[in-house]
Design a protein around this motif. Structure first.
Motif: not given
Lengths: 317, 223
Positions: A32-33, A181, A186
């Motif tokens: 995830e960002i 991503r 991450t």
């Protein structure tokens, strides 16, 4: 949610009487960002420093890739990359040498192909043999990003990565972050460009005075707290609104030539107001609709922080 | 243990000082040659012999020691201060290297510089003063340990210093008195009363004397 890449529990950092981090708990999922937002001095960089070994935490626990960093602070760092907020460079070495040194620090043998690849991605290939002190400010910033990525980390901290970088390059960096991503990296991002967080982030955390005030999926956050501003221009002044439009709470401005309405969670959607205006036969000339902005959400949260006792789904934090 | 990380830092430290050889290697060498010319050649005839050795030979071990101690110290203190000043200390702190790897990398690089300058100083001494080496292994051991000790001291100074002034504080106010009162240019036995006794508290006296014994087979103190 997969096992978190990073987990913080009751993390605290106190400098004498100043609480730079106050009971911060957070989980970051793989791939995830996560954008950490907040005003200057809110604790963003301290939080990153406490995770990356730059700052000694006062209280709490940090797990990186499932490893308690109190037990083993070193091993998880092989998988972590950091772009620090402050630009730094070693004046004794060239751009390519700096990357080779960084590879070595992370236990990787010389890998010229990887060095070239990262230099190319950061558009520094032509400056590979230049001394780092000869780089422009933007190039130095790109070198920092290259150094953070050259050892292929699984978790990257980008602390204000695009400060002082021109618009074109910023867009290219965003594209590169998305590519990372897609490859499974991450990313934890802090930025003052809220547009950057809007573009990139999956989840957003808002921090102020060392307290993590809110952690939420970006889309849900914008839906729940963001405002979509409707602005309608009339070709001739409108003196009164029909009852069907007035009930929305819209405002007439500029002597009846303009109508504005803020659509937000819990209020009727703007398209119904528009329909009411057209049905009433008002002389609508043009319609503008602004998308919800993180900036508004951030300001609202900072003005009226949600209660820390408010139950929050554990998966979200 | 991150062996590649340690090797990288060690090599980086060596390359760093070799990038500025005029400042890090040749400048100390020029000072040493001047010491030989001024103290050794000019004063040699007046001073005569000390401990049965011609004065110009007597000062060679001390000058080799000085070259090692000063340069090992300066390498760690300045290198660590520079990484703090430039902000690149972040690279080291965030890297998967424990304190031993970081310390060993800095100390190793500083020892190489110290021993390089010491070796060149000895070469000049051998040329100008025909200084032989009586006990090579003992000499190497003492020089190696001296380089280690002063590299560590320099690391402490670099850790402590937050301003340029503080980096210069140690060489001026601690290193210089310790080395000049350490029997490099004279026999500590020649110092009268109080200062003679104070000198015996100076660890550098014993280091210099151990180098002298290793190189010339004679020492001021009893080995």
């Amino acid at each position: 949610m997969d096992a978190p890449v990073l987990r913080l529990e009751h993390l605290g950092k106190t400098y004498r009487s100043l609480k730079a981090l106050d009971d911060v708990s957070l989980s970051i999922a793989p791939g995830e960002i996560f954008a950490l937002l907040g005003p200057n001095g809110a604790g963003k960089t301290t939080l990153i420093g406490a995770v990356c070994g730059l700052v000694r935490k006062t209280t709490g626990k940090v797990w990186l890739f499932g490893t308690d960093t109190d037990v083993d602070p070193v091993t998880p760092r092989y998988q972590v990359g950091l772009v620090p907020q402050e630009v730094n460079f070693d004046p004794f070495f060239t751009v390519a040498e700096s990357l080779r040194i960084q590879l070595g620090y992370y236990g990787k043998r010389a890998d010229e192909a990887r060095v070239r690849e990262v230099l190319e991605a950061m558009q520094l290939s032509t400056r590979a043999d230049a001394p780092t002190r000869a780089l422009s400010g933007g190039m130095k910033r790109r070198l920092l990003i290259a150094k953070a990525l050259v050892h292929r980390p699984r978790l990257v901290f980008l602390d204000e990565p695009t400060a002082g970088v021109d618009v074109e390059l910023r867009q290219q960096l965003w594209a590169y972050v998305r590519k990372l991503r897609e490859e499974g990296t991450t990313i934890v991002l802090t930025t003052h460009y809220l547009e950057e967080a809007e573009e990139l982030a999956d989840r957003v955390g808002i921090i102020d005075k060392g307290q993590l005030l809110l952690v939420e999926n970006k889309t849900q956050l914008l839906e729940q707290m963001g405002e979509r501003r409707l602005s309608v221009t009339f070709s001739t002044p409108v003196s009164t609104l029909p009852a069907s439009a007035e009930s929305f709470g819209a405002r007439l401005e500029s002597g009846g030539l303009r109508l504005t309405y803020s659509e937000r969670h819990g209020r009727p959607p703007a398209h119904r107001l528009l329909a009411a205006l057209y049905t009433a036969g008002l002389p609508v000339d043009s319609v503008e609709m602004e998308r919800p902005r993180l900036e508004d959400v951030l300001l609202e949260v900072l003005r009226a922080p949600p209660s820390r006792e408010r139950p929050s789904p554990p998966a979200m934090r | 243990m991150n062996a590649i990380g340690l090797r990288t830092l060690f090599q980086k430290e060596i390359r760093r000082f070799l990038r500025v050889p005029g400042q890090t290697v040749f400048s100390p060498l020029v000072s040493t040659v001047l010491y030989f010319v001024v103290f050794g050649s000019a004063l040699s005839n007046r001073v005569g012999e000390i401990e049965g050795l011609p004065y110009v030979q007597f000062i060679v071990p001390g000058l080799v020691f000085l070259g090692i101690a000063n340069n090992a110290f300066l390498n760690t203190s300045s290198s660590l201060f520079i990484v703090k000043l430039q902000g690149t200390v972040v690279d080291l702190l965030a890297a998967p290297m424990g304190p031993m790897e970081v310390l060993s990398g800095f100390i190793g690089g500083a020892m190489v510089r110290g021993l390089l300058v010491g070796g060149l100083t000895w070469a000049v001494g051998a040329l100008l003063a025909h200084a032989p080496v009586a006990h090579p292994l003992l000499t190497l051991l003492v020089l190696f340990l001296s380089a280690y000790a002063f590299a560590m001291l320099g690391f402490l100074a670099g850790l402590w210093a937050e301003k340029f002034e503080q980096v210069n504080f140690w060489p001026t106010f601690i290193m210089l008195p310790l080395t000049f009162l350490g029997g490099v240019f004279y026999s500590v036995k020649a110092l009268p009363g109080f200062w003679g006794k104070v000198s015996l508290l100076n660890p550098v006296v014993y280091m210099v004397d151990a180098v002298r014994f290793g190189m010339l087979g004679r020492s001021v103190m009893s080995p």
